[in-house]
Structures are given as C-alpha cells and as structure tokens.
Design a protein around this motif. Structure first.
Motif, short mmCIF file in Angstrom:
data_model
loop_
_atom_site.label_atom_id
_atom_site.label_comp_id
_atom_site.label_asym_id
_atom_site.label_seq_id
_atom_site.Cartn_x
_atom_site.Cartn_y
_atom_site.Cartn_z
N ARG A 4 -46.00 -30.85 6.42
CA ARG A 4 -45.81 -29.92 5.30
C ARG A 4 -44.36 -30.01 4.79
N ILE A 5 -43.41 -30.09 5.74
CA ILE A 5 -41.99 -30.21 5.37
C ILE A 5 -41.76 -31.52 4.62
N LYS A 6 -42.37 -32.61 5.11
CA LYS A 6 -42.21 -33.90 4.45
C LYS A 6 -42.74 -33.86 3.01
N ALA A 7 -43.92 -33.25 2.85
CA ALA A 7 -44.52 -33.18 1.52
C ALA A 7 -43.62 -32.43 0.55
N ALA A 8 -43.02 -31.33 1.02
CA ALA A 8 -42.11 -30.55 0.18
C ALA A 8 -40.82 -31.32 -0.05
N TYR A 9 -40.38 -32.05 0.98
CA TYR A 9 -39.12 -32.77 0.89
C TYR A 9 -39.14 -33.81 -0.22
N VAL A 10 -40.19 -34.66 -0.25
CA VAL A 10 -40.17 -35.77 -1.21
C VAL A 10 -40.18 -35.25 -2.65
N SER A 11 -40.92 -34.17 -2.91
CA SER A 11 -40.92 -33.60 -4.25
C SER A 11 -39.54 -33.04 -4.59
N SER A 12 -38.92 -32.36 -3.62
CA SER A 12 -37.59 -31.78 -3.84
C SER A 12 -36.54 -32.87 -4.04
N TYR A 13 -36.65 -33.95 -3.23
CA TYR A 13 -35.68 -35.04 -3.32
C TYR A 13 -35.71 -35.70 -4.69
N LEU A 14 -36.89 -36.01 -5.18
CA LEU A 14 -37.00 -36.68 -6.47
C LEU A 14 -36.52 -35.77 -7.60
N THR A 15 -36.81 -34.48 -7.48
CA THR A 15 -36.31 -33.54 -8.48
C THR A 15 -34.79 -33.46 -8.43
N LEU A 16 -34.24 -33.42 -7.22
CA LEU A 16 -32.80 -33.28 -7.05
C LEU A 16 -32.04 -34.48 -7.62
N VAL A 17 -32.46 -35.70 -7.26
CA VAL A 17 -31.72 -36.87 -7.75
C VAL A 17 -31.87 -37.03 -9.26
N SER A 18 -32.99 -36.55 -9.81
CA SER A 18 -33.15 -36.60 -11.27
C SER A 18 -32.17 -35.64 -11.94
N VAL A 19 -32.03 -34.44 -11.36
CA VAL A 19 -31.10 -33.45 -11.92
C VAL A 19 -29.67 -33.94 -11.78
N ILE A 20 -29.32 -34.48 -10.61
CA ILE A 20 -27.96 -34.99 -10.39
C ILE A 20 -27.66 -36.13 -11.35
N SER A 21 -28.62 -37.02 -11.56
CA SER A 21 -28.42 -38.13 -12.49
C SER A 21 -28.15 -37.62 -13.90
N ALA A 22 -28.94 -36.64 -14.33
CA ALA A 22 -28.77 -36.09 -15.67
C ALA A 22 -27.42 -35.39 -15.80
N ASP A 228 -52.45 -34.72 7.42
CA ASP A 228 -52.26 -33.40 6.82
C ASP A 228 -51.05 -33.43 5.90
N PHE A 229 -51.18 -32.81 4.73
CA PHE A 229 -50.09 -32.78 3.75
C PHE A 229 -49.58 -34.20 3.48
N GLY A 230 -50.54 -35.09 3.20
CA GLY A 230 -50.21 -36.49 2.97
C GLY A 230 -49.85 -36.82 1.54
N ILE A 231 -49.71 -35.80 0.68
CA ILE A 231 -49.31 -36.03 -0.71
C ILE A 231 -48.09 -35.16 -1.01
N PRO A 232 -47.28 -35.53 -2.00
CA PRO A 232 -46.12 -34.70 -2.36
C PRO A 232 -46.56 -33.31 -2.83
N THR A 233 -45.81 -32.33 -2.45
CA THR A 233 -46.09 -30.96 -2.88
C THR A 233 -46.10 -30.88 -4.40
N GLY A 234 -47.07 -30.21 -4.95
CA GLY A 234 -47.18 -30.05 -6.40
C GLY A 234 -48.38 -30.75 -6.98
N LEU A 235 -48.86 -31.81 -6.29
CA LEU A 235 -50.03 -32.53 -6.80
C LEU A 235 -51.32 -31.74 -6.64
N GLU A 236 -51.27 -30.67 -5.86
CA GLU A 236 -52.45 -29.81 -5.74
C GLU A 236 -52.85 -29.26 -7.11
N ALA A 237 -51.86 -29.09 -7.98
CA ALA A 237 -52.14 -28.56 -9.32
C ALA A 237 -53.00 -29.51 -10.14
N MET A 238 -53.05 -30.79 -9.73
CA MET A 238 -53.86 -31.79 -10.43
C MET A 238 -55.20 -31.98 -9.76
#
Length: 283
Positions: A4-22, A228-238
């Motif tokens: 569960r932590i990993k799934a949340a981590y990868v979504s957070s990481y990609l969001t974070l580096v995108s924000v830092i880049s911008a 368990d929790f084998g997809i990035p957090t947030g894809l549940e919405a799809m």
C-alpha cells in the motif's frame, strides 16, 4: 501494508518531480541562477518526462534493472545545484534541497519500488500442469484453463491498459504473431482490468490472440502471482482494482504442462519476444 505504501509512493513521487521540474523551469524563466536551477531541473525532469511520455506513447517494453542511463544526468544535476547554491554570493538552500529530494526519490523508485521481493510460484514449476482457473473472453464467455491450453501457449499476465511497459510488450509480441501462429502456438493475454478495457485492447490489435479478463484476479491468485496494491494509487478512479498480477509469462506445451516461465522481480525487466519464439521452436 508495504505494498500500500509503495502504491502511494510512486504516485506521490511522479507528482513531486513534476512539480519540482515546473518550479525549477519557472525560476529559470524568472532569471534566477542558471546553474543552480538548471541543476534542479536536470535532477527532477528526466523521470517526469520519460514516464509522462511513455504513458502517452508506450514505446518501451523494458528497461535495465538499475537505470544507469538515468543516474548520470540526475547526479550531475544534484552536483550543479549544490555547487551553485554553496558558492553563490546569494546563498540559498532551496535548489540543493529540491535536487537532493529528486535524487532520493529516484533512488527509492529504482531500488525499492520497482522490486517485488518475489518468490517463485510453486504453481508454475516446469513440468507441472497449471492449476485450474477460469477467464472471461471478449464475448463475455467463461473459458476454463483446460480449454485454453490445448496447444502450445504463451500466457502473458499484464497489469492493465494503463501500464505503458505492458502495452509496449504486447505490441512487440503482436509483431511476432505470424511466426507464433505458424509454429502452432497461441498467445493468451490476461489482465484483471475492467472488461471494457480488455475489449478495447482486442480491437486495437488485429491479431489472433486470446484477450482475456481475469475477474477479481482469481487466476493470478490461483497461480500465486497476485500483488496487493499492485497499481499506483489513484488508478482506482479509472475502474482498476488495487490488486494486480505481477508481470508474468508462462509457456505451456500441447498437454498444458509448464515448459518455461518468466517471473520478473522487477516490473521494468521483461523478456524479449524472441525468447518466446526460441522456446516454442524447441517444442
């Protein structure tokens, strides 16, 4: 809990580096220190750009396990940001911190998130018959595993249409389908994703593959390849379920016995399609 932590981590990481880049790009546009903020951009942008591009256009089916090609520019970016920050007359710790956060996040992604810590499934031992399971075909018909594997078969369990590496891998195999068909082998693609996604994938590829939905991930559980929790957090919405199969390839002979498997411990490391052809030719 760890998954569960990993799934949340990868979504957070990609969001974070995108924000830092911008933010780094904005600082450069504002005329701030070129070396310091250029270093931050170099440390954060590579992963944000590459993964973002692959989500739009999945052209890469695999990477190296440790991504050495990404370490170099990211590390250079950190060095530039830290050096410029510490030697500038107007010292600020912000570029150094953001570059270090970006690099730390990258290291966690490569050496922690990407690896399953997987134990090989006893259900997939070479020489054994697969345990029984049932899948759903694109016509909503229930098909048993015994019906599916009545001839040499390449069975690919993938996480879903959202996964760019999975889509690129399927595209690779599709390019080899004529030879596989000539050799008398069948390709069976299996995912627990929403059934409409399986049907749309089948329409996309004009090949004689069996596109199957693993409802409730039951087949993956039977084969002990579910995560368990084998997809990035947030894809549940799809519509995706949080449980997903670990990418797995199984090749069976005409009797349904396992002759070869690939149970990757790193979702970015996958076999070449030529490997499947070699195994099928040997049969």
């Amino acid at each position: 809990m760890l998954q569960r932590i990993k799934a949340a981590y990868v979504s957070s990481y990609l969001t974070l580096v995108s924000v830092i880049s911008a933010y780094a790009l904005w600082q450069l546009i504002q005329g701030q220190d070129l070396i310091a903020w250029g270093g931050v951009l170099l440390a954060a942008a590579p992963m944000a750009l590459v993964i973002g591009f692959l989500m739009v256009k999945p052209v890469m089916a695999r990477t190296s396990a440790d991504l050495p090609e990404a370490h170099i520019p990211i590390a250079i970016g950190v060095v530039l940001a830290v050096w410029a920050s510490t030697t500038s007359d107007e010292y600020t710790w912000v570029p150094s911190l953001l570059a270090l956060i970006s690099y730390g996040g990258f290291l966690l992604y490569v050496y922690w998130y990407s690896r399953y810590g997987r134990v090989k499934s006893q259900a997939l031992e070479v020489g054994k018959s697969l345990p029984p399971f049932t899948l759903t075909d694109i016509d909503n018909q229930q098909v048993s595993s015994a019906e599916l594997i009545q001839k040499p078969s390449v069975i690919l369990f993938y996480r879903g249409n959202w996964c760019p590496l999975c889509m690129a891998q399927i595209k690779e195999i599709a390019s080899q389908y004529q030879e596989l068909e000539t050799l008398g082998a069948e390709v069976i693609l299996v995912s627990p994703q929403p059934h409409r996604n399986t049907r749309s994938l089948a329409k996309k590829f004009d090949v004689n593959f069996r596109f199957m939905t693993d409802e409730n991930n039951e087949a993956a559980r039977a084969l002990n390849i579910a995560s368990d929790f084998g997809i990035p957090t947030g894809l549940e919405a799809m519509g995706y379920d949080t449980e997903a199969p670990m990418p797995t390839v199984i090749i069976t002979d005409a009797t349904g016995k396992v002759v070869w498997t690939h149970e990757t411990d790193n979702y970015r490391v996958r076999p070449e399609p030529e490997t499947f052809l070699e195994v099928i030719r040997a049969l």
